[in-house]
Design an enzyme around this catalytic site. Sequence first.
Site, PDB file in Angstrom:
ATOM      1  N   HIS A   1       0.332   1.488   7.080  1.00 46.78           N
ATOM      2  CA  HIS A   1      -0.032   1.081   5.714  1.00 46.78           C
ATOM      3  C   HIS A   1      -1.507   1.370   5.437  1.00 46.78           C
ATOM      4  O   HIS A   1      -1.848   2.004   4.422  1.00 46.78           O
ATOM      5  CB  HIS A   1       0.252  -0.410   5.522  1.00 46.78           C
ATOM      6  N   GLU A   2      -2.366   0.916   6.337  1.00 47.75           N
ATOM      7  CA  GLU A   2      -3.800   1.108   6.121  1.00 47.75           C
ATOM      8  C   GLU A   2      -4.206   2.574   6.286  1.00 47.75           C
ATOM      9  O   GLU A   2      -5.137   3.036   5.629  1.00 47.75           O
ATOM     10  CB  GLU A   2      -4.597   0.223   7.079  1.00 47.75           C
TER      11      GLU A   2
ATOM     12  N   HIS B   1      -3.947   4.282   2.938  1.00 52.91           N
ATOM     13  CA  HIS B   1      -5.148   4.069   2.128  1.00 52.91           C
ATOM     14  C   HIS B   1      -6.308   4.910   2.656  1.00 52.91           C
ATOM     15  O   HIS B   1      -7.039   5.563   1.887  1.00 52.91           O
ATOM     16  CB  HIS B   1      -5.558   2.588   2.176  1.00 52.91           C
TER      17      HIS B   1
END
Length: 421
Positions: free
Chosen positions: A18-19, A22
């Site tokens: 997920h990170e 980003h």
Amino acid sequence: MQTILAFILVFGLIVFFHEFGHFIFAKRAGILVREFAIGMGPKIFGMKKGETLYTIRLLPLGGYVRMAGEDFDQIELQPGYRVGLILNEDEKVEKIYLNQNVQHPNVLFMEVERADLNKKMWIEGYDEEERLVRFDVARNAIIVENGEETLIAPYERTFEAKSLWHRTLTIFAGPLFNFVLAFILFLLLGILQGVPTNEPIVTEVVDDSPASEAGMKAGDYVKSVNGHSIDKWDDLSEFVKENPGKELSFIVDRDGQQVELSIVPDSVELKNGDKVGQIGVMYQSPMEKNPLKAVVYGVQQTWESTVLILQALVYLIAGNFTLDDLAGPVGIYQYTGEVAKHGFFTLMYWTAALSINLGIMNLLPLPALDGGRLMFFGIEALRGKPVDRKKEGMVHLVGIVLLMILMIAVTWNDIQRLFFQ
């Protein structure tokens, strides 16, 4: 120990992807990423590489990518600050020491009068001889405070300076990469374990069941029912369910021989009052190892899991839930331990499902979530200008508080369920 290791693996992998979504899109947009963190709270490990600090933190409550220009990242030098300056060969400031004694032969001390470390990149103040001096600041200058170094971010390298398109992609990439992780895991399952063929082959026949009494045996390949061709197990299952209490004519292939069986499915009443047919057979699909089919399997499983989770979400939103239907970190820890007992492949499937769940939840248009930020970007696109940052920040703050209250309630419920039931 097995549960702890499984939880760390599952949690770490989901949060990392997920990170990383980003992170990679922020870097592609030219945004300065200050920190890439797995976990929250106190730092237990940190490594600086290039511009970014990579950390693992104590609390397994998520993670974050800290980008220049976001809230709490503004670097300002207020009038009256006493700073020490180190200049480079071009007479530009390359290092600023804040409110501390500096042991350096070339340091210049200044009492700050004005400074712009964001757009115009300069600092002005009075030197030790009370003369007003002004220096340009290098775009890669560093601020040192209490021994910690922070890279100054010129405005064009901040999140807020980027186009609406790049900001949207950077935020959306987090949930997107959760779906990417799910696809990768399902793909690996298809490659390593094989892809279910879904062929209508009976695996086991239950004793004293309609199928057993009719003479059906394990290994029978069902070719047709009542003249309707059966191509996959789902077709057979659906046909039987729809005909409780009705005599059905089965044609099965048994060791190359065509055998006709007459079976009357039992009528079983469900909780909602509906009745379905059952003949008493067990099924485990044969597995086929085929890389191309594994790709298709990865896409299908990702899509089907997404649909199932969305259906469950609609059910929850409709108000058909209690706290017992929700699980926080403690509940996920407990379930992960149970899943791990069934083997590594089952754990992979569980991880993929959790990753999709996290991706969907983060896309909900709620304050403090990625979906909430995307909602504000949508408003910006319609208005032609951004929403006031203070107002948006207040909305997200309220959202964080409400989410924390919900998290505490869910976690407490998980603890009670784990230790007192």
